[in-house]
Each structure stands twice: as C-alpha cells, then as structure tokens.
Design an enzyme around this catalytic site. Structure first.
Site, PDB file in Angstrom:
ATOM      1  N   CYS A  70     -14.876  -6.438   2.633  1.00  0.00           N
ATOM      2  CA  CYS A  70     -13.278  -6.146   1.801  1.00  0.00           C
ATOM      3  C   CYS A  70     -11.849  -6.012   1.811  1.00  0.00           C
ATOM      4  CB  CYS A  70     -13.419  -5.076   0.773  1.00  0.00           C
ATOM      5  SG  CYS A  70     -13.385  -3.395   2.274  1.00  0.00           S
ATOM      6  N   HIS A  81       0.822  -1.369  -0.157  1.00  0.00           N
ATOM      7  CA  HIS A  81       0.170  -0.414   0.135  1.00  0.00           C
ATOM      8  C   HIS A  81       1.068   1.218   0.067  1.00  0.00           C
ATOM      9  CE1 HIS A  81      -3.206  -2.518   1.251  1.00  0.00           C
ATOM     10  NE2 HIS A  81      -3.926  -2.207   0.683  1.00  0.00           N
ATOM     11  N   GLU A 112      -5.573  -1.732  -6.318  1.00  0.00           N
ATOM     12  CA  GLU A 112      -5.892  -3.554  -6.359  1.00  0.00           C
ATOM     13  C   GLU A 112      -6.915  -4.022  -7.353  1.00  0.00           C
ATOM     14  OE1 GLU A 112      -6.746  -3.391  -1.623  1.00  0.00           O
ATOM     15  OE2 GLU A 112      -8.317  -3.116  -2.881  1.00  0.00           O
ATOM     16  N   HIS A 135      -8.102  -9.136   0.960  1.00  0.00           N
ATOM     17  CA  HIS A 135      -6.751  -9.762   0.619  1.00  0.00           C
ATOM     18  C   HIS A 135      -6.549 -10.953   0.367  1.00  0.00           C
ATOM     19  CE1 HIS A 135      -5.608  -5.335   1.842  1.00  0.00           C
ATOM     20  NE2 HIS A 135      -5.905  -4.863   0.235  1.00  0.00           N
ATOM     21  N   GLU A 188     -15.415 -10.310  10.102  1.00  0.00           N
ATOM     22  CA  GLU A 188     -15.810  -9.382   9.831  1.00  0.00           C
ATOM     23  C   GLU A 188     -17.305  -9.253  10.477  1.00  0.00           C
ATOM     24  OE1 GLU A 188     -14.900  -6.687   7.055  1.00  0.00           O
ATOM     25  OE2 GLU A 188     -12.805  -7.605   6.245  1.00  0.00           O
TER      26      GLU A 188
END
Length: 179
Positions: free
Chosen positions: A66, A25, A113, A68, A86
């Site tokens: 969301c 990032h 992404e 990865h 989550e």
C-alpha cells in the site's frame, strides 16, 4: 527519490491540493491511497510484514502493499509501481473498490485515506525490498481471519479494516476471471 507528497482529496476523490506525507498524517488530512492484494493460484493472499524502520506500523503484518500516488500519477500506475518497489512483483491488477477511513495510529499519526483497492494474481516469488518489507507469507483467507481474531495487534489498522471486505470481493473477482 522517495515520495514525499500526497494528493489531498475531497470525499468524492476530487483533488484539492498536495501536502507533505508526514504532515498529512499528523493533521489527519484526507488523501488518496492505494492498497494491493495479491493472491496466488492456490487462492492464498500474499501478506507482508512491514519493515521495523517504517515511520509507522513497523513490524506489523498487512496486505501485499500500500502507498500513495504521487501528484499527477494515476492510482493504477501507483499500484503497479509500489507492488514492484516493495515486493518485486509485476502482474495484472484489477480495481475492486474504494473506501474512506480515518484511523488513529499508535504513534499519534492519523490515516485518513480514500483508498483504491486492487487485486492481482501471480505465482511469481516476491523479491522484497528490505527498506519496506521484513518478511512475507501466503495464507488462506480463513487462516488470516483466525489469526486476526487471535492476535489483532500483529496487523496494521487499515488491514484489519479493509480485510473484512476481501472475502466477498475475492469471490466476485474469481467469478469474473472464470468467465
């Protein structure tokens, strides 16, 4: 153990390596991601408010979840895993589309992404993980559209970008489900 590596990919989603998530990032490296949109039977989208302590975009509203995929993990598997981690939810997920984006975040990080977007439907009550999510709510697509026009700063950058596609894909998804 928290996920620390992301899968680097080329523009065709072919893996090219792995990198520590924060480093990816900072450098703006293209990496694989998953984005989940959960609707209820009233056709409302489940939004989450990200926990304030998140390393970026804390306190902002976003799609249901969301994240990865881990190296070697399929995107659908990652979507199911993160939806449960989550939001405490399990439901069938359908792949809808992929998109690539590069967004500068307010803290200097870059979201670059190739995202795999999934839809699901459930009326189960979320059991949020407070390390990830501070709140949640259901809203119609029209309500979200109005809210984003009035207060875009309350939403994550990637949600603002991807949400524009959601109404059309939601209609297609509903049509397919009714067959």
């Amino acid at each position: 153990m928290p996920l620390t590596e992301v899968v680097l990919v080329d523009e065709n989603d072919k893996p090219t390596g792995v990198m520590e998530k924060q480093e990816a990032h900072v450098k703006g490296e293209l990496h694989r991601a998953i984005t989940v949109y959960i609707f209820n039977s009233r056709q409302q989208l489940l939004l989450q408010q990200r926990a304030e302590e998140k390393y970026h975009s804390g306190g902002l509203w976003s799609n249901t979840c969301c994240s990865h995929p881990a190296p070697g993990e399929e995107t659908l598997q990652a979507a199911h895993r993160r939806l449960y981690e989550e939001m405490g939810l399990r439901c069938a997920l359908t792949p809808m589309f992929t998109l690539t984006y590069r967004l500068q975040l307010d803290n200097g990080l870059i979201e670059h992404e190739l995202g795999h977007v999934y839809f699901g439907v459930t009326d189960d009550v979320p059991q949020i993980n407070p390390d990830e999510v501070s709140s949640y709510e259901y809203q119609s697509i029209d309500e979200i559209t109005q809210r984003m026009m009035m207060t875009p700063e309350q939403f994550t950058a990637w949600f603002q970008l991807t949400f524009a596609r959601i109404p059309d894909y939601w209609q297609a998804f509903k049509s397919e489900q009714s067959r």
